[in-house]
Design a protein around this motif. Structure first.
Motif, PDB file in Angstrom:
ATOM      1  N   VAL A 106       0.755  -1.036   0.130  1.00 47.38           N
ATOM      2  CA  VAL A 106       0.027  -0.098   0.199  1.00 47.38           C
ATOM      3  C   VAL A 106       0.710   1.157  -0.074  1.00 47.38           C
ATOM      4  CG1 VAL A 106      -1.621   1.347   1.240  1.00 47.38           C
ATOM      5  CG2 VAL A 106      -1.835  -0.928   1.076  1.00 47.38           C
ATOM      6  N   ASP A 107       0.342   2.197  -0.760  1.00 54.50           N
ATOM      7  CA  ASP A 107       1.225   3.356  -0.921  1.00 54.50           C
ATOM      8  C   ASP A 107       0.527   4.418   0.509  1.00 54.50           C
ATOM      9  OD1 ASP A 107       2.728   5.637  -1.591  1.00 54.50           O
ATOM     10  OD2 ASP A 107       1.278   6.419  -3.101  1.00 54.50           O
ATOM     11  N   TRP A 108       1.246   3.956   1.622  1.00 57.48           N
ATOM     12  CA  TRP A 108       0.919   4.626   2.938  1.00 57.48           C
ATOM     13  C   TRP A 108       1.409   6.098   3.130  1.00 57.48           C
ATOM     14  CZ3 TRP A 108       5.048   5.146   5.855  1.00 57.48           C
ATOM     15  CH2 TRP A 108       6.281   4.214   5.660  1.00 57.48           C
ATOM     16  N   THR A 109       2.702   6.350   2.509  1.00 62.98           N
ATOM     17  CA  THR A 109       3.127   7.474   2.738  1.00 62.98           C
ATOM     18  C   THR A 109       2.304   8.904   2.515  1.00 62.98           C
ATOM     19  OG1 THR A 109       4.281   7.842   0.812  1.00 62.98           O
ATOM     20  CG2 THR A 109       5.543   6.675   2.694  1.00 62.98           C
ATOM     21  N   GLY A 110       2.212   9.804   3.304  1.00 64.27           N
ATOM     22  CA  GLY A 110       1.393  11.000   3.059  1.00 64.27           C
ATOM     23  C   GLY A 110       0.565  11.550   4.209  1.00 64.27           C
ATOM     24  N   THR A 111      -0.520  12.327   4.067  1.00 63.72           N
ATOM     25  CA  THR A 111      -1.104  13.102   5.217  1.00 63.72           C
ATOM     26  C   THR A 111      -2.540  12.704   5.233  1.00 63.72           C
ATOM     27  OG1 THR A 111       0.244  14.925   4.669  1.00 63.72           O
ATOM     28  CG2 THR A 111      -1.806  15.330   5.889  1.00 63.72           C
ATOM     29  N   TYR A 112      -2.950  12.351   6.469  1.00 67.31           N
ATOM     30  CA  TYR A 112      -4.419  11.793   6.800  1.00 67.31           C
ATOM     31  C   TYR A 112      -4.855  12.905   7.728  1.00 67.31           C
ATOM     32  CZ  TYR A 112      -2.346   7.455   4.892  1.00 67.31           C
ATOM     33  OH  TYR A 112      -1.589   6.493   3.945  1.00 67.31           O
ATOM     34  N   GLN A 113      -6.286  12.997   7.525  1.00 69.91           N
ATOM     35  CA  GLN A 113      -7.003  13.971   8.156  1.00 69.91           C
ATOM     36  C   GLN A 113      -8.331  13.560   8.516  1.00 69.91           C
ATOM     37  OE1 GLN A 113      -8.195  17.931   6.426  1.00 69.91           O
ATOM     38  NE2 GLN A 113      -6.226  18.544   7.779  1.00 69.91           N
ATOM     39  N   GLY A 114      -8.657  13.961   9.738  1.00 73.13           N
ATOM     40  CA  GLY A 114     -10.097  13.580   9.995  1.00 73.13           C
ATOM     41  C   GLY A 114     -10.450  14.322  11.296  1.00 73.13           C
ATOM     42  N   THR A 115     -11.746  13.873  11.968  1.00 72.10           N
ATOM     43  CA  THR A 115     -12.032  14.742  13.117  1.00 72.10           C
ATOM     44  C   THR A 115     -12.487  13.515  13.962  1.00 72.10           C
ATOM     45  OG1 THR A 115     -12.809  16.424  12.225  1.00 72.10           O
ATOM     46  CG2 THR A 115     -13.664  16.204  14.556  1.00 72.10           C
ATOM     47  N   LEU A 116     -11.882  13.140  15.125  1.00 68.68           N
ATOM     48  CA  LEU A 116     -12.044  12.038  16.085  1.00 68.68           C
ATOM     49  C   LEU A 116     -12.968  12.521  17.233  1.00 68.68           C
ATOM     50  CD1 LEU A 116      -8.740  10.444  16.581  1.00 68.68           C
ATOM     51  CD2 LEU A 116     -10.582   9.913  14.745  1.00 68.68           C
ATOM     52  N   PRO A 117     -13.818  11.399  17.666  1.00 73.72           N
ATOM     53  CA  PRO A 117     -14.858  12.068  18.864  1.00 73.72           C
ATOM     54  C   PRO A 117     -14.066  12.412  20.114  1.00 73.72           C
ATOM     55  CG  PRO A 117     -15.527   9.985  17.637  1.00 73.72           C
ATOM     56  CD  PRO A 117     -14.155  10.133  17.230  1.00 73.72           C
ATOM     57  N   CYS A 118     -14.737  13.571  20.705  1.00 74.10           N
ATOM     58  CA  CYS A 118     -14.161  14.091  21.993  1.00 74.10           C
ATOM     59  C   CYS A 118     -15.123  13.931  23.160  1.00 74.10           C
ATOM     60  CB  CYS A 118     -13.515  15.474  21.692  1.00 74.10           C
ATOM     61  SG  CYS A 118     -13.016  16.417  22.968  1.00 74.10           S
ATOM     62  N   ALA A 119     -14.562  13.872  24.313  1.00 75.12           N
ATOM     63  CA  ALA A 119     -15.704  13.489  25.371  1.00 75.12           C
ATOM     64  C   ALA A 119     -16.210  14.863  25.817  1.00 75.12           C
ATOM     65  CB  ALA A 119     -15.115  12.926  26.549  1.00 75.12           C
ATOM     66  N   ASP A 120     -15.355  15.955  25.556  1.00 79.94           N
ATOM     67  CA  ASP A 120     -16.049  17.136  26.120  1.00 79.94           C
ATOM     68  C   ASP A 120     -15.909  18.557  25.234  1.00 79.94           C
ATOM     69  OD1 ASP A 120     -13.329  17.539  26.155  1.00 79.94           O
ATOM     70  OD2 ASP A 120     -13.132  18.386  28.117  1.00 79.94           O
ATOM     71  N   CYS A 121     -16.012  18.099  23.813  1.00 78.16           N
ATOM     72  CA  CYS A 121     -15.777  19.079  22.706  1.00 78.16           C
ATOM     73  C   CYS A 121     -16.392  18.389  21.482  1.00 78.16           C
ATOM     74  CB  CYS A 121     -14.281  19.626  22.527  1.00 78.16           C
ATOM     75  SG  CYS A 121     -13.355  18.333  22.037  1.00 78.16           S
ATOM     76  N   PRO A 122     -16.810  19.250  20.523  1.00 79.62           N
ATOM     77  CA  PRO A 122     -17.441  18.494  19.290  1.00 79.62           C
ATOM     78  C   PRO A 122     -16.431  17.727  18.512  1.00 79.62           C
ATOM     79  CG  PRO A 122     -17.828  21.136  19.367  1.00 79.62           C
ATOM     80  CD  PRO A 122     -16.804  20.702  20.429  1.00 79.62           C
ATOM     81  N   GLY A 123     -15.117  17.759  18.920  1.00 77.06           N
ATOM     82  CA  GLY A 123     -14.289  16.706  18.106  1.00 77.06           C
ATOM     83  C   GLY A 123     -12.846  17.264  18.207  1.00 77.06           C
ATOM     84  N   ILE A 124     -11.903  16.267  17.881  1.00 79.14           N
ATOM     85  CA  ILE A 124     -10.542  16.638  17.873  1.00 79.14           C
ATOM     86  C   ILE A 124     -10.047  16.631  16.419  1.00 79.14           C
ATOM     87  CG2 ILE A 124      -8.174  15.995  18.522  1.00 79.14           C
ATOM     88  CD1 ILE A 124      -9.559  14.647  21.001  1.00 79.14           C
ATOM     89  N   ARG A 125      -9.405  17.468  15.815  1.00 77.41           N
ATOM     90  CA  ARG A 125      -9.048  17.695  14.553  1.00 77.41           C
ATOM     91  C   ARG A 125      -8.007  17.134  14.368  1.00 77.41           C
ATOM     92  NH1 ARG A 125     -11.423  17.681   9.559  1.00 77.41           N
ATOM     93  NH2 ARG A 125     -10.490  18.796   8.034  1.00 77.41           N
ATOM     94  N   TYR A 126      -7.445  15.820  13.543  1.00 72.40           N
ATOM     95  CA  TYR A 126      -6.353  15.106  13.545  1.00 72.40           C
ATOM     96  C   TYR A 126      -5.889  15.358  12.138  1.00 72.40           C
ATOM     97  CZ  TYR A 126      -5.547  12.344  17.441  1.00 72.40           C
ATOM     98  OH  TYR A 126      -5.171  11.583  18.889  1.00 72.40           O
ATOM     99  N   THR A 127      -4.570  15.746  11.982  1.00 72.59           N
ATOM    100  CA  THR A 127      -3.693  15.646  10.731  1.00 72.59           C
ATOM    101  C   THR A 127      -2.435  15.005  11.201  1.00 72.59           C
ATOM    102  OG1 THR A 127      -4.623  17.790  10.219  1.00 72.59           O
ATOM    103  CG2 THR A 127      -2.950  17.054   8.917  1.00 72.59           C
ATOM    104  N   ILE A 128      -2.349  13.958  10.413  1.00 70.68           N
ATOM    105  CA  ILE A 128      -1.072  13.091  10.522  1.00 70.68           C
ATOM    106  C   ILE A 128      -0.372  12.872   9.295  1.00 70.68           C
ATOM    107  CG2 ILE A 128      -2.354  10.906  10.612  1.00 70.68           C
ATOM    108  CD1 ILE A 128      -0.077   9.907  12.813  1.00 70.68           C
ATOM    109  N   THR A 129       0.729  13.006   9.345  1.00 68.48           N
ATOM    110  CA  THR A 129       1.655  12.708   8.005  1.00 68.48           C
ATOM    111  C   THR A 129       2.914  11.488   8.518  1.00 68.48           C
ATOM    112  OG1 THR A 129       1.638  14.844   7.394  1.00 68.48           O
ATOM    113  CG2 THR A 129       3.554  13.728   6.551  1.00 68.48           C
TER     114      THR A 129
END
Length: 258
Positions: A44-67
């Motif tokens: 799999v060509d897995w190198t690169g940047t991934y993004q999404g919003t993960l659930p958060c217990a006390d906020c609307p979400g945690i914005r994740y950006t991982i390279t």
């Protein structure tokens, strides 16, 4: 005598059956331990940047950006929505598991299953999260991303922008959470809003800025005109261009890590 002969035959058949089963088990185990040709790490060509919003217990979400980099290092940016505008940045290494399908971020201990253009955030035991929130634990690979990147201005009005020729580095950022523009032409800060339409249409509005006077205001004035005039854009990898109709590029940028 006949009974004894039959007993020996039955015992022999059982021995052969157990031997065959043992060989098959050994072969299966060996295949599961390592498949050098068909796992995420190798196929799999897995190198690169991934993004999404993960659930958060006390906020609307945690914005994740991982390279993920091909030297097994990562860069992670997180932001807690509606709690703070701060972006927390971490970097480190990650390790693959024996199957070549999952990674673990060193120090953080977070686990991800690596898929085709996707990362699945796993629980602490390394299992896929199920239930109603399962789809919110998926990060999508970013391709030709426009928003949430730092775009350094390198050309405006057909003229190259020389490093150090302005008081501050000219740049532009388009924040996806509130469609907000943040920019500077090298002197004054500029802000406003933007709107995106398919396929590559863009418009900027409510442009405002401070009114300081600096040397080489040509770059800033050129960027301001480009933002006021642009109606389309083109992103390819780490390069962004703004256009008006089919004319020559109004401005050109390159992505830069902050």
């Amino acid at each position: 005598m006949e009974t004894k002969k039959l007993l020996k035959t039955a015992i022999g058949a059982m021995v052969i059956a157990f031997a065959i089963a043992a060989c098959q088990t050994k072969k299966t185990a060996s295949n599961e331990d390592a498949d050098p040709a068909h796992n995420s790490m190798n196929s799999v060509d897995w190198t690169g940047t991934y993004q999404g919003t993960l659930p958060c217990a006390d906020c609307p979400g945690i914005r994740y950006t991982i390279t993920l980099n091909d030297d097994d290092t990562y860069l992670l940016k997180t932001r807690y929505l509606e709690k703070s505008d701060s972006v927390f940045t971490e970097s480190g290494t990650f390790a693959w598991d024996q199957t070549g399908g999952k990674i673990t971020l060193a120090d953080r201990g977070e686990k991800f299953q690596v898929g085709e253009n996707q990362l699945f955030h796993l629980d602490m035991e390394g299992n896929r999260i199920t239930g109603n929130l399962a789809e919110h634990y998926v990060l999508a690979r970013v391709t030709d991303q426009l928003t949430d990147r730092y775009w350094k201005l390198i050309e405006v009005g057909g003229q190259a922008v020389v490093d150090g020729s302005t008081q501050k580095e000219p740049y532009m950022q388009l924040h996806s959470e509130d469609n907000r523009l943040e920019a500077t032409g090298g002197c004054n800060g500029m802000g406003g809003t933007y709107e995106l339409k398919e396929p590559t249409r863009i418009s900027f509005s409510q442009l405002i800025g401070t009114l300081m006077a600096c040397e080489n205001m040509e770059v800033e004035n050129g960027l301001k005109r480009a933002l006021e005039s642009a109606d389309s854009y083109h992103v390819q990898g780490d390069t962004l261009q703004l256009f008006r109709a089919r004319m020559a590029p109004l401005a050109k940028f390159v992505a830069k890590e902050q």
